[in-house]
Design a protein around this motif. Sequence first.
Motif, PDB file in Angstrom:
ATOM      1  N   ILE A 137     -27.134 -36.428   9.279  1.00  0.00           N
ATOM      2  CA  ILE A 137     -28.155 -36.832  10.185  1.00  0.00           C
ATOM      3  C   ILE A 137     -27.849 -37.980  10.448  1.00  0.00           C
ATOM      4  CG2 ILE A 137     -30.253 -37.285  10.267  1.00  0.00           C
ATOM      5  CD1 ILE A 137     -31.626 -35.669   8.381  1.00  0.00           C
ATOM      6  N   ILE A 138     -26.985 -38.556  11.658  1.00  0.00           N
ATOM      7  CA  ILE A 138     -26.612 -39.357  12.323  1.00  0.00           C
ATOM      8  C   ILE A 138     -27.745 -40.014  12.873  1.00  0.00           C
ATOM      9  CG2 ILE A 138     -24.995 -40.479  13.491  1.00  0.00           C
ATOM     10  CD1 ILE A 138     -23.419 -38.382  13.047  1.00  0.00           C
ATOM     11  N   LYS A 145     -37.742 -31.179   5.520  1.00  0.00           N
ATOM     12  CA  LYS A 145     -37.889 -31.444   4.280  1.00  0.00           C
ATOM     13  C   LYS A 145     -36.913 -31.958   3.690  1.00  0.00           C
ATOM     14  CE  LYS A 145     -39.285 -30.811  -0.311  1.00  0.00           C
ATOM     15  NZ  LYS A 145     -39.697 -29.953  -1.507  1.00  0.00           N
ATOM     16  N   LEU A 146     -36.580 -33.551   3.996  1.00  0.00           N
ATOM     17  CA  LEU A 146     -35.454 -34.101   3.106  1.00  0.00           C
ATOM     18  C   LEU A 146     -34.935 -33.854   1.896  1.00  0.00           C
ATOM     19  CD1 LEU A 146     -35.445 -37.732   5.276  1.00  0.00           C
ATOM     20  CD2 LEU A 146     -33.730 -36.103   6.009  1.00  0.00           C
ATOM     21  N   ASN A 147     -33.859 -33.755   1.310  1.00  0.00           N
ATOM     22  CA  ASN A 147     -33.563 -33.387   0.558  1.00  0.00           C
ATOM     23  C   ASN A 147     -32.071 -33.803  -0.450  1.00  0.00           C
ATOM     24  OD1 ASN A 147     -34.729 -30.317   0.488  1.00  0.00           O
ATOM     25  ND2 ASN A 147     -32.983 -29.277   1.058  1.00  0.00           N
ATOM     26  N   GLN A 148     -31.587 -33.756  -1.621  1.00  0.00           N
ATOM     27  CA  GLN A 148     -31.159 -35.298  -2.005  1.00  0.00           C
ATOM     28  C   GLN A 148     -29.850 -35.339  -1.712  1.00  0.00           C
ATOM     29  OE1 GLN A 148     -31.783 -35.055  -6.329  1.00  0.00           O
ATOM     30  NE2 GLN A 148     -30.827 -33.276  -6.756  1.00  0.00           N
ATOM     31  N   ASN A 149     -29.719 -33.891  -1.192  1.00  0.00           N
ATOM     32  CA  ASN A 149     -28.403 -33.792  -0.930  1.00  0.00           C
ATOM     33  C   ASN A 149     -28.082 -34.336  -0.180  1.00  0.00           C
ATOM     34  OD1 ASN A 149     -27.328 -33.398  -3.422  1.00  0.00           O
ATOM     35  ND2 ASN A 149     -27.800 -30.615  -3.518  1.00  0.00           N
ATOM     36  N   ASP A 150     -28.818 -34.914   0.993  1.00  0.00           N
ATOM     37  CA  ASP A 150     -28.647 -34.792   2.851  1.00  0.00           C
ATOM     38  C   ASP A 150     -27.874 -36.749   3.124  1.00  0.00           C
ATOM     39  OD1 ASP A 150     -29.496 -32.332   3.316  1.00  0.00           O
ATOM     40  OD2 ASP A 150     -31.849 -33.241   3.539  1.00  0.00           O
ATOM     41  N   ASN A 151     -27.259 -36.560   4.219  1.00  0.00           N
ATOM     42  CA  ASN A 151     -26.624 -37.332   4.129  1.00  0.00           C
ATOM     43  C   ASN A 151     -27.196 -38.025   5.566  1.00  0.00           C
ATOM     44  OD1 ASN A 151     -23.818 -36.830   2.519  1.00  0.00           O
ATOM     45  ND2 ASN A 151     -24.079 -34.721   3.561  1.00  0.00           N
ATOM     46  N   ILE A 152     -27.387 -39.273   5.205  1.00  0.00           N
ATOM     47  CA  ILE A 152     -28.134 -39.853   6.304  1.00  0.00           C
ATOM     48  C   ILE A 152     -27.242 -41.395   7.199  1.00  0.00           C
ATOM     49  CG2 ILE A 152     -30.203 -41.303   7.305  1.00  0.00           C
ATOM     50  CD1 ILE A 152     -30.771 -38.428   6.575  1.00  0.00           C
ATOM     51  N   ILE A 153     -26.904 -41.377   8.098  1.00  0.00           N
ATOM     52  CA  ILE A 153     -25.598 -42.084   8.547  1.00  0.00           C
ATOM     53  C   ILE A 153     -26.152 -42.715   9.784  1.00  0.00           C
ATOM     54  CG2 ILE A 153     -23.648 -42.420   9.365  1.00  0.00           C
ATOM     55  CD1 ILE A 153     -23.038 -39.457   8.368  1.00  0.00           C
ATOM     56  N   PHE A 154     -26.021 -44.378   9.472  1.00  0.00           N
ATOM     57  CA  PHE A 154     -26.694 -45.344  10.749  1.00  0.00           C
ATOM     58  C   PHE A 154     -25.539 -46.016  11.474  1.00  0.00           C
ATOM     59  CE2 PHE A 154     -29.911 -45.366   7.841  1.00  0.00           C
ATOM     60  CZ  PHE A 154     -31.477 -45.394   8.373  1.00  0.00           C
ATOM     61  N   SER A 155     -24.659 -45.003  12.200  1.00  0.00           N
ATOM     62  CA  SER A 155     -23.828 -45.549  13.101  1.00  0.00           C
ATOM     63  C   SER A 155     -24.353 -46.724  13.448  1.00  0.00           C
ATOM     64  CB  SER A 155     -22.947 -44.902  14.005  1.00  0.00           C
ATOM     65  OG  SER A 155     -22.614 -45.088  14.732  1.00  0.00           O
ATOM     66  N   LYS A 180     -34.164 -39.392  -2.267  1.00  0.00           N
ATOM     67  CA  LYS A 180     -32.948 -39.753  -3.138  1.00  0.00           C
ATOM     68  C   LYS A 180     -31.956 -39.223  -1.788  1.00  0.00           C
ATOM     69  CE  LYS A 180     -35.091 -39.556  -7.530  1.00  0.00           C
ATOM     70  NZ  LYS A 180     -35.227 -38.593  -8.801  1.00  0.00           N
ATOM     71  N   VAL A 181     -31.657 -39.242  -0.835  1.00  0.00           N
ATOM     72  CA  VAL A 181     -30.955 -39.210   0.350  1.00  0.00           C
ATOM     73  C   VAL A 181     -29.876 -40.023  -0.084  1.00  0.00           C
ATOM     74  CG1 VAL A 181     -33.068 -37.420   1.605  1.00  0.00           C
ATOM     75  CG2 VAL A 181     -32.069 -39.912   2.455  1.00  0.00           C
ATOM     76  N   ARG A 182     -28.389 -39.234   0.249  1.00  0.00           N
ATOM     77  CA  ARG A 182     -27.904 -40.090   0.159  1.00  0.00           C
ATOM     78  C   ARG A 182     -28.034 -40.925   1.926  1.00  0.00           C
ATOM     79  NH1 ARG A 182     -22.142 -37.855  -0.773  1.00  0.00           N
ATOM     80  NH2 ARG A 182     -21.151 -39.350  -1.158  1.00  0.00           N
ATOM     81  N   ILE A 183     -27.308 -42.281   2.101  1.00  0.00           N
ATOM     82  CA  ILE A 183     -27.736 -43.353   2.974  1.00  0.00           C
ATOM     83  C   ILE A 183     -26.451 -44.166   3.232  1.00  0.00           C
ATOM     84  CG2 ILE A 183     -28.881 -45.119   3.906  1.00  0.00           C
ATOM     85  CD1 ILE A 183     -30.871 -44.796   2.525  1.00  0.00           C
ATOM     86  N   PHE A 184     -25.516 -44.004   4.583  1.00  0.00           N
ATOM     87  CA  PHE A 184     -24.154 -44.338   5.043  1.00  0.00           C
ATOM     88  C   PHE A 184     -24.208 -45.223   5.888  1.00  0.00           C
ATOM     89  CE2 PHE A 184     -23.572 -40.739   3.084  1.00  0.00           C
ATOM     90  CZ  PHE A 184     -22.126 -40.763   2.477  1.00  0.00           C
TER      91      PHE A 184
END
Length: 202
Positions: free
Chosen positions: A44-45, A144-154, A178-182
Amino acid sequence: KGIKAVVIDSLYSGTERKTPSERIAKNLLEEILLTINNKDAGIIITTFSSHIARLKSIMEFAKKLNREPIFLGRSLSKYSMAAQKVKIAPFLKDAKIMKYRRQVEKELKKIEKNRSKYLIVCTGHQGEPGSILERMARNQLHFKLNQNDNIIFSSSVIPTEVNKENFQKMEDGLRKKKVRIFRDAHVSGQALLSPDWRYRDT
């Protein structure tokens, strides 16, 4: 005499440094998107809806990842349609753009069943109440967001108290999942042409 419009953007004008080029932001996005473990994960971006050059980069990376780009949110729809109308964004013909609530919810139900096939581009980079990502963080959408999902803030947080508070609330909600946030896959320099008072310098 002869001047028809003046656009003045004073955000960060007091910072004595060179603003990196858009190429740097593209490289940051590429490093994240093409190196994360995303086999069965959602991507998700979120970015500024008016940043057409950034949307073009995201579309290019969606193709490299063999994922279908889905644009979710009213402001993304508004700016994307405007860019297409003046013929500066032919690449957007390959994106699905969902504006209305029922459209968004229907699409998210489909994406949730096979999230590895899609790249979601959505509103919410400032944690705006009612934006797509903010509603995901509050479990207000059928996804539903999963802990393996990636959230990217561009994007970066526009430094007003309202924005910082909204963003912090949303980020806290995302971290609980517990998603991965960038964060900060972004460079400054884009003028903010929004009618919303929260984005105006005062």
